[in-house]
Design an enzyme around this catalytic site. Structure first.
Site, short mmCIF file in Angstrom:
data_model
loop_
_atom_site.label_atom_id
_atom_site.label_comp_id
_atom_site.label_asym_id
_atom_site.label_seq_id
_atom_site.Cartn_x
_atom_site.Cartn_y
_atom_site.Cartn_z
N LEU A 94 55.84 -50.76 -32.63
CA LEU A 94 55.90 -49.45 -31.90
C LEU A 94 57.00 -49.12 -32.34
O LEU A 94 58.24 -49.09 -32.53
CB LEU A 94 56.75 -50.36 -30.45
CG LEU A 94 55.65 -51.62 -30.18
CD1 LEU A 94 56.20 -51.55 -28.45
CD2 LEU A 94 53.81 -51.55 -29.91
N ASP A 128 68.70 -46.33 -23.35
CA ASP A 128 67.75 -46.35 -23.86
C ASP A 128 67.14 -46.05 -22.74
O ASP A 128 66.87 -47.00 -22.08
CB ASP A 128 67.41 -47.74 -24.71
CG ASP A 128 66.24 -48.09 -25.50
OD1 ASP A 128 64.71 -46.85 -24.76
OD2 ASP A 128 66.34 -48.13 -26.86
N SER A 184 58.68 -45.44 -31.68
CA SER A 184 58.64 -43.91 -31.23
C SER A 184 58.92 -42.76 -31.77
O SER A 184 59.60 -42.62 -32.76
CB SER A 184 59.80 -43.30 -30.34
OG SER A 184 60.00 -45.31 -29.68
N THR A 197 76.37 -43.22 -30.46
CA THR A 197 75.09 -43.20 -29.80
C THR A 197 73.87 -42.81 -29.05
O THR A 197 73.87 -43.06 -27.79
CB THR A 197 73.46 -43.40 -31.07
OG1 THR A 197 72.01 -43.03 -31.00
CG2 THR A 197 73.41 -45.05 -31.01
N CYS A 228 69.22 -40.76 -38.79
CA CYS A 228 68.78 -41.90 -37.96
C CYS A 228 67.66 -43.21 -39.27
O CYS A 228 67.82 -42.36 -40.50
CB CYS A 228 67.93 -41.62 -37.30
SG CYS A 228 66.38 -40.54 -37.74
N ARG A 288 63.58 -45.71 -23.55
CA ARG A 288 62.18 -46.21 -23.23
C ARG A 288 61.44 -47.19 -22.47
O ARG A 288 62.26 -48.39 -22.38
CB ARG A 288 61.47 -46.45 -24.74
CG ARG A 288 62.45 -45.29 -25.61
CD ARG A 288 62.59 -45.59 -27.52
NE ARG A 288 63.36 -47.05 -27.32
CZ ARG A 288 63.59 -47.11 -28.79
NH1 ARG A 288 63.08 -46.76 -29.57
NH2 ARG A 288 64.81 -47.70 -28.51
#
Length: 253
Positions: free
Chosen positions: A66, A141, A68, A129, A81, A143
């Site tokens: 998965l 997060d 993103s 972050t 990143c 997501r």
């Protein structure tokens, strides 16, 4: 979170030859979907045997990544990143072993591109972050992997070997009724520009990788943009630096 998300269906499938940033090549069967709960244009890339539309082997877990979306890392090669190297590694490992890479349109952990760049500015001022996202009024997060669950169901996948260091991905898939038979670790792509970012993912996001202290760039004056002290001469800023090998050399993330 419902364990049984609404059914999505396959919309189109097309074979696309790929050439990655490092020159390696692969063939993907790119799949689009109707009925995804968030209305976004997520993609599944069938790689290896799945590029040939081979059905999953009964009772055997399917290797799944998965991933993103990260415009800055995936497309522009940003070193803030580790998304670009993770994408490359995922494609290479899935092309070799067979499986699916789900490319999910959840930029900046779900907060969007502009907000992610706002968060970068806060990181330059000293926040990590996660705190940067919180300061902008988001969760650390945002997501949600409901659409990913729908995509996997449409592809006929129910048992997965998940290529990820992020336990939240595995936990969300399990809550949607999937069997995560294995969580396959990936390489760690450490550089002077992303050291604080990776440390925060391990310390605050629960990502299951180790960052050896003797390989970390000096922390004093270092921010996620790479300002401050230079990385040690032994540190390769482009490839994995822990025990897991880099993409294309047997490593996994």
């Amino acid at each position: 979170m419902s364990p049984h998300p609404p059914t999505a269906t396959i919309r189109t499938q097309v074979v696309v030859p790929l050439r990655l940033a490092d020159g390696s090549v692969a063939t993907a069967r790119v799949v689009t979907f109707d009925g995804l709960v968030d209305g976004r244009e997520h993609l599944a890339l069938g790689l290896g045997d799945r590029a040939l539309d081979a059905p999953p082997v009964p009772d055997a877990p399917t290797l799944v990544r998965l991933h993103s979306e990260c415009l800055t890392g995936d497309v522009l090669g940003s070193l803030r990143c580790d998304c670009g190297p993770q994408l490359r590694e995922g494609v290479e490992r899935l092309a070799a072993a067979g499986g699916y890479l789900l490319y999910l349109r959840q930029e900046g952990r779900g907060i969007g591109l502009y907000a992610k760049l706002d968060a970068y500015a806060l990181q330059d001022a000293g926040l990590d972050t996660y705190d940067a996202n919180l300061s902008l009024g988001f969760g650390h997060d945002e997501r949600d992997y409901t659409a990913a669950a729908q995509m996997l169901h449409a592809l006929g996948v129910t048992r997965v070997a998940l290529l990820s260091n992020n336990p939240d991905k595995a936990n969300q898939l399990r809550r949607h009724g999937f069997t995560v038979a294995q969580q396959v670790p990936t390489g760690v792509y450490l550089s002077s520009a992303n050291a604080r970012y990776l440390r925060a993912k391990a310390a605050r996001g629960g990502h299951t990788f180790d960052l050896p202290a003797h390989l970390l760039p000096p922390a004093v004056g270092l921010d996620e943009a790479g300002a401050g002290a230079e990385a040690p001469a032994a540190l390769d800023t482009r490839r994995a630096v822990t025990g897991a090998a880099p993409a294309g050399q047997g490593g996994a993330r």
